[in-house]
Design a protein around this motif. Structure first.
Motif, PDB file in Angstrom:
ATOM      1  N   ALA A  12       1.014  -1.031   0.286  1.00  0.00           N
ATOM      2  CA  ALA A  12      -0.165   0.140  -0.033  1.00  0.00           C
ATOM      3  C   ALA A  12       0.836   1.359   0.005  1.00  0.00           C
ATOM      4  O   ALA A  12       1.871   1.508   0.902  1.00  0.00           O
ATOM      5  N   THR A  19      -1.196   0.566  -4.698  1.00  0.00           N
ATOM      6  CA  THR A  19      -2.473   0.550  -3.433  1.00  0.00           C
ATOM      7  C   THR A  19      -3.314  -0.109  -3.682  1.00  0.00           C
ATOM      8  O   THR A  19      -3.988  -0.324  -2.710  1.00  0.00           O
ATOM      9  N   VAL A 185      -7.302   1.939   1.989  1.00  0.00           N
ATOM     10  CA  VAL A 185      -6.048   0.928   2.855  1.00  0.00           C
ATOM     11  C   VAL A 185      -5.955   1.981   4.336  1.00  0.00           C
ATOM     12  O   VAL A 185      -5.609   1.691   5.172  1.00  0.00           O
ATOM     13  N   MET A 204       0.399   7.904   0.357  1.00  0.00           N
ATOM     14  CA  MET A 204      -0.594   8.377   0.051  1.00  0.00           C
ATOM     15  C   MET A 204      -1.066   9.364  -1.292  1.00  0.00           C
ATOM     16  O   MET A 204      -1.926   9.901  -1.138  1.00  0.00           O
TER      17      MET A 204
END
Ligand code: HEM
Length: 499
Positions: A12, A19, A185, A204
């Motif tokens: 991730a 991801t 995630v 992210m």
């Protein structure tokens, strides 16, 4: 489960593609859960670094959220996820004295907004949106429009101003994107240590989105407020925040530097805008999603509203009791079936034993309004959308225990915006049902001005409904199976905030 989470945790955040794979791995694991395990009184998972416990036992819920709330602060992971958006704002903070103080300030500022003002602003803003939709002459996408609408209501009622249309659209786009990145995630955070969590959040790419959203808020609301203190009645919430900042500067005789003041204002206004818009927009979106399949109910409500005085008199507190009751039942049922904050995420400060199961210190403890409010042991026909259950002479038997219905949370971190939200949702819904026909179309889920609905939309709507009904996972969760853009979850199931 633990192995898969660990693998997914490694993937991730490395790239968008990896991801997405990580999210799929988690979703696959969750689908392996047979029957209704999420209805167990207590469900405990051993994760690589810690444990995760889901508590449906209402006595445990009381312990976690209220009785021993100090031992179960909000999880640090939540703060990490929200920091790029709300900085040190009250919503993300785990607990303790600073939170109590910040909450007190926030609640005091909220109580400065009279209910009549909320109703009047909600009514006027909704009417303006309806006029725009009517002028556009085509169906509109409900989730994003309701997001814009509720942002405008919250900002106008509390700060006395609002985004331009272009800024509002951009803000909603960015917020949906934030969710889209976080959702696959989210559960993985539990399988990471502190450093791993931080790295995951960084990978992210939330910082850039959060920074752009904060800049929009800063430019439109914070700078003008600090430049020229508004007249109190026009911006009651902001005025209360400014007064509190001035009082604390006076108290310690060291006036806070300008940028610290600006950041503190920005954080709390960001909380107000985010907590205050997404939740109501989500509940109303889901409600309209259900009503789209209930044209008779829509007709009945429209007729009732047409013959009542709801729109013009809600603001004076003289609304027609029958209409208010019906609107209330619709809203309650949507809050029961689709609580927008589906999970309340806490972390134990010490090792505890729940129902003979030891949970380690630092373990995640989840209370889920979603599972409790759909629990078969508490609610008859729990998955059925049935507003009538709130119209019977006696309230639903489940509510004999107040913890069976906790869409606004419970205990010291209970939602301070509950009354604001209820008043606002009544006003919006009264306006919408009085003037609109809600239907699901082939490509969009839409509101049109009153008139016949294309029947071609019905087939795909039924199919979408079947998919949604068969899904046991809350929206936004990896196991949720509604299709992209076909449910109120919004693009990529962006709705259904998980905190
Ligand atoms: C349908 C509408 C809403 C629902 C269902 C809802 C639900 C919730 C829930 C469940 C929490 C507690 C989270 C937890 O314990 O972890 C919460 C917190 C909060 N809500 Fe709401 N909310 C709604 C609307 C609003 C509105 C309109 C505002 C502001 C005007 C607001 C402001 C807040 C704030 C500031 C917190 C954080 C309190 C804290 O951290 O102590 N909410 N909300």
């Amino acid at each position: 489960m633990a192995l898969m989470l660990s693998l997914a945790g490694r993937l991730a955040g490395r790239s968008r593609f990896l991801t997405r794979i990580a999210g799929r791995l988690v979703a696959r694991e969750l689908r392996q859960l047979k029957g209704k395990p999420v209805e167990r009184q207590l469900l405990v998972y051993d994760l690589p670094e810690t444990q995760l416990a889901l508590a449906n036992d209402l006595r445990l819920v009381d312990t976690i959220l209220s009785d021993r709330a100090g031992s179960f602060p909000k999880a640090r992971a939540l703060e990490r996820l929200l920091r790029p958006l709300i900085g040190g704002g009250v919503f993300g903070q785990p607990g303790g004295d600073p939170v109590r103080q910040a909450r007190r300030l926030f609640v005091r500022a909220l109580t400065r907004i009279p209910e009549q003002r909320v109703t009047a602003v909600a009514t006027a803003v909704t009417r303006a949106y309806l006029a725009d939709w009517q002028q556009a002459g085509r169906p509109v996408a409900i989730p994003s429009e309701l997001s814009r609408l509720t942002i405008d209501i919250v900002s106008e009622a509390s700060l006395g101003t609002r985004f331009t249309a272009a800024e509002g659209r951009r803000f909603v786009e960015l917020f949906f994107e934030y969710h889209r990145r976080v959702n696959p995630v989210l559960l993985l955070l539990g399988s990471q240590d502190d450093a791993g969590q931080q790295a995951l959040v960084e990978r992210m790419g939330l910082a850039a989105i959060g920074a752009e959203m904060r800049e929009l808020i800063r430019r439109r609301f914070v700078v003008p407020l600090l430049d020229a203190a508004p007249e109190g009645g026009q911006a009651p919430f902001a005025t209360a925040l400014l007064e509190a900042a001035a009082a604390s500067a006076g108290a310690d005789r060291t006036s806070a530097p300008d940028d610290a003041r600006q950041t503190a204002m920005l954080d709390e206004i960001a909380v107000m805008l985010l907590a205050g818009h997404e939740t109501t927009a989500s509940v109303l979106s889901w409600l309209l999603w259900e009503l789209a399949e209930a044209p008779a109910e829509q007709d009945e409500m429209a007729a009732l509203i047409a013959t009542s005085t709801v729109a013009s008199t809600l603001a004076d507190g003289r609304a027609d009791a029958a209409v208010t009751r019906r609107l209330g039942a619709l809203i309650q049922e949507a809050l029961r079936l689709y609580p927008p904050i589906a999970f309340l995420l806490r972390q134990t400060t010490e090792a505890v034993t729940f129902r003979q199961r030891p949970i380690c210190a630092g373990g995640y403890v989840v209370v889920s309004p979603w599972t409790i409010q759909r629990h078969r042991a508490l609610w008859p026909q729990p998955d059925r959308f049935d507003p009538a259950r709130w119209l019977a002479a006696e309230p639903p038997a489940a509510t004999a225990d107040r913890l069976a219905m906790i869409p606004f949370g419970y205990g010291p971190r209970v939602c301070p915006g509950k009354r604001f939200a209820e008043v606002e949702m009544h006003a919006i819904l009264g306006e919408l049902l009085g003037a609109c026909r809600i239907a699901r179309t082939r490509s969009r889920w839409a509101a049109s001005p009153h008139g016949p609905t294309a029947t071609s939309a019905c087939t795909s709507a039924r199919a979408a409904r079947r998919r949604l009904r068969s899904c046991r996972q809350p929206p936004g969760q990896p196991g949720h199976r509604c299709r992209r853009g076909r449910s109120p979850a919004g693009p990529g199931c962006a709705r259904g905030a998980v905190f």
